[in-house]
Design an enzyme around this catalytic site. Structure first.
Site, mmCIF file in Angstrom:
data_model
loop_
_atom_site.group_PDB
_atom_site.id
_atom_site.type_symbol
_atom_site.label_atom_id
_atom_site.label_comp_id
_atom_site.label_asym_id
_atom_site.label_seq_id
_atom_site.Cartn_x
_atom_site.Cartn_y
_atom_site.Cartn_z
ATOM 1 N N HIS A 22 0.672 -0.971 0.082
ATOM 2 C CA HIS A 22 0.079 -0.028 0.006
ATOM 3 C C HIS A 22 0.696 1.145 -0.050
ATOM 4 C CE1 HIS A 22 -3.668 2.316 1.857
ATOM 5 N NE2 HIS A 22 -3.786 2.250 0.394
ATOM 6 N N LYS B 81 0.159 -3.274 12.868
ATOM 7 C CA LYS B 81 0.977 -3.890 13.806
ATOM 8 C C LYS B 81 0.935 -3.157 15.051
ATOM 9 C CE LYS B 81 5.682 -2.862 12.690
ATOM 10 N NZ LYS B 81 7.083 -3.153 12.451
ATOM 11 N N LYS C 253 1.264 -11.630 19.673
ATOM 12 C CA LYS C 253 0.293 -10.959 20.260
ATOM 13 C C LYS C 253 -1.072 -11.516 19.937
ATOM 14 C CE LYS C 253 3.170 -6.833 20.284
ATOM 15 N NZ LYS C 253 4.284 -7.626 20.086
ATOM 16 N N ASN D 58 8.957 -10.534 18.641
ATOM 17 C CA ASN D 58 9.388 -9.197 18.013
ATOM 18 C C ASN D 58 10.523 -9.419 17.175
ATOM 19 O OD1 ASN D 58 7.562 -8.462 20.179
ATOM 20 N ND2 ASN D 58 8.609 -6.601 20.431
ATOM 21 N N LEU E 72 13.799 -7.954 15.489
ATOM 22 C CA LEU E 72 14.833 -6.702 15.699
ATOM 23 C C LEU E 72 15.230 -5.935 14.693
ATOM 24 C CD1 LEU E 72 17.433 -8.936 17.751
ATOM 25 C CD2 LEU E 72 16.188 -6.907 18.751
ATOM 26 N N SER F 234 13.057 -4.118 13.002
ATOM 27 C CA SER F 234 11.907 -3.431 12.079
ATOM 28 C C SER F 234 11.320 -2.404 12.443
ATOM 29 C CB SER F 234 10.748 -4.828 12.331
ATOM 30 O OG SER F 234 10.258 -4.771 13.777
ATOM 31 N N VAL G 115 11.721 -1.544 19.251
ATOM 32 C CA VAL G 115 12.328 -1.025 19.929
ATOM 33 C C VAL G 115 14.072 -0.760 19.800
ATOM 34 C CG1 VAL G 115 11.016 -1.893 21.975
ATOM 35 C CG2 VAL G 115 13.064 -3.314 21.146
ATOM 36 N N THR H 205 8.899 0.486 29.229
ATOM 37 C CA THR H 205 7.453 0.657 29.878
ATOM 38 C C THR H 205 7.559 0.341 31.397
ATOM 39 O OG1 THR H 205 6.743 -1.490 28.803
ATOM 40 C CG2 THR H 205 6.040 0.301 27.814
#
Length: 364
Positions: free
Chosen positions: A49, A102, A144, A181, A183, A185, A189, A206
């Protein structure tokens, strides 16, 4: 953990075939394209997109693989007419569906986007693949989706059920590959922490106990190709991510590697954001985990979730016969996502004895 062992012969099932990748400009999607291109497909079709990201990966692949038959197409996976047009023209034998929203907090604030892109979009791609006779279909999913605490996670969980239902109905090796996760991307983080360190801090974490599974982008893409190669109808596969890592430890490592320490760059704890978990999981307690041909890919045998299967069946039927999904149906799926999140939060411990879980890669 030890790095994933990469088998250069694992993707021979792609050689000489037409392969289509959605979300081809994303972090995982673009790496999938690189590794698919190296396997010698007859044609590689990139669908995305975002025109800039598709432009970039298209130019890179043309430089690296000058003899590759490559198509770069701009399309929204929610657009039934456009998807049907693409699939009718190129007739892909293998589809990797990596297009998705995401970001957890963003999707909490924009639940209709999570539903229309992650759920309806997946249904549209499955429908187009079935109509075009696609032999193999792989949904790129996420940890997730396990006992989801967020709209994003719930939308991916429902997307997994869309694949399960389509595979069961048509007897095709349409599968799900789930991992944690990645790394490096976009929005992950490591780039975030790196920018914060470059600004002199603080580095925001967090919670001191937050843990995540991590894998490099090339590892994730390679294992997706592995799982697709021996995929059986309706299976879900999970990648061996090793042990979860404390995010604060990752932050400290990056600060140290930058040549500083916490006296120069502070770590600030900000608290969980809406939809976030303290610790992610790769499967639920009532799943059976089986070994596969690859030591770093496991097959999940999960109990049926009747409400989700029924919703998936309804949506697949709807998108097959309707150019538009009515707003009431979108609201229904937003509500279903909220129900999935509420159910995951309130579910009692499973009475089913879980399988013996594989030891993390590199464990003694």
């Amino acid at each position: 953990r030890h790095p994933v062992r990469r088998d250069l012969n694992a993707a021979t099932y792609l050689t000489g075939r037409v392969v289509l990748v959605t979300g081809a400009g994303g972090s995982v999607g673009s790496e999938l394209c690189r590794q698919v291109a190296a396997a010698g497909p007859r044609q590689l079709v990139l669908v995305g997109h975002g025109e800039n990201s598709i432009f970039d990966i298209g130019n890179e692949l043309r430089r690296l693989f000058p003899s590759l038959a490559l198509e770069t197409l701009i399309a929204d996976v929610r657009d039934r007419r456009r998807l049907r047009q693409i699939f009718d023209e190129y007739r892909p034998a293998v589809v990797f569906h990596a297009a998705a929203h995401k970001h957890v907090p963003l999707m909490e604030a924009n639940p209709e986007e999570a539903v229309t892109n992650n759920i309806v979009g997946t249904a549209r791609v499955i429908d187009a693949a079935l109509a075009a006779g696609t032999e193999r279909f792989v949904l790129v999913s996420t940890d997730k989706a396990v006992s989801p605490s967020s709209i994003m996670g719930a939308s991916k969980r429902i997307a997994e059920h869309l694949v399960r239902v389509a595979s069961a109905t048509h007897g095709k090796p349409y599968v799900v590959v789930r991992f944690g996760n990645v790394l490096g991307s976009r929005g992950s983080v490591v780039p975030l922490f790196t920018k914060q360190i470059e600004r002199g801090g603080p580095v925001t974490v967090t919670d001191p106990e937050m843990r995540r599974y991590f894998m490099t982008i090339p590892e994730a893409a390679h294992l997706i190709l592995e799982a697709a190669g021996f995929g059986q109808a309706g299976n879900a596969y999970v990648l061996n991510m090793g042990d979860p890592v404390k995010v604060v430890d990752l932050a400290r490592d990056l600060i140290r590697l930058s040549g500083a320490d916490e006296r120069n760059i502070a770590i600030e704890f900000t608290g969980l954001r809406p939809g976030e978990k303290l610790i992610e999981e790769l499967w639920e307690d009532d799943a059976r985990v089986e070994e596969t041909e690859h030591p770093d890919v496991f097959r999940l045998v999960e109990p049926r979730r009747q409400a989700l299967d029924e919703a998936a069946t309804d949506l697949l039927a709807l998108v097959a016969h309707s150019s538009e999904v009515p707003p009431a149906e979108i609201e229904r799926f937003v509500g279903l996502c909220r129900d999935v999140v509420a159910g995951a939060a309130s579910a009692p411990p499973s009475p089913v004895t879980p399988a013996v879980r594989p030891a993390p890669r590199g464990a003694a």
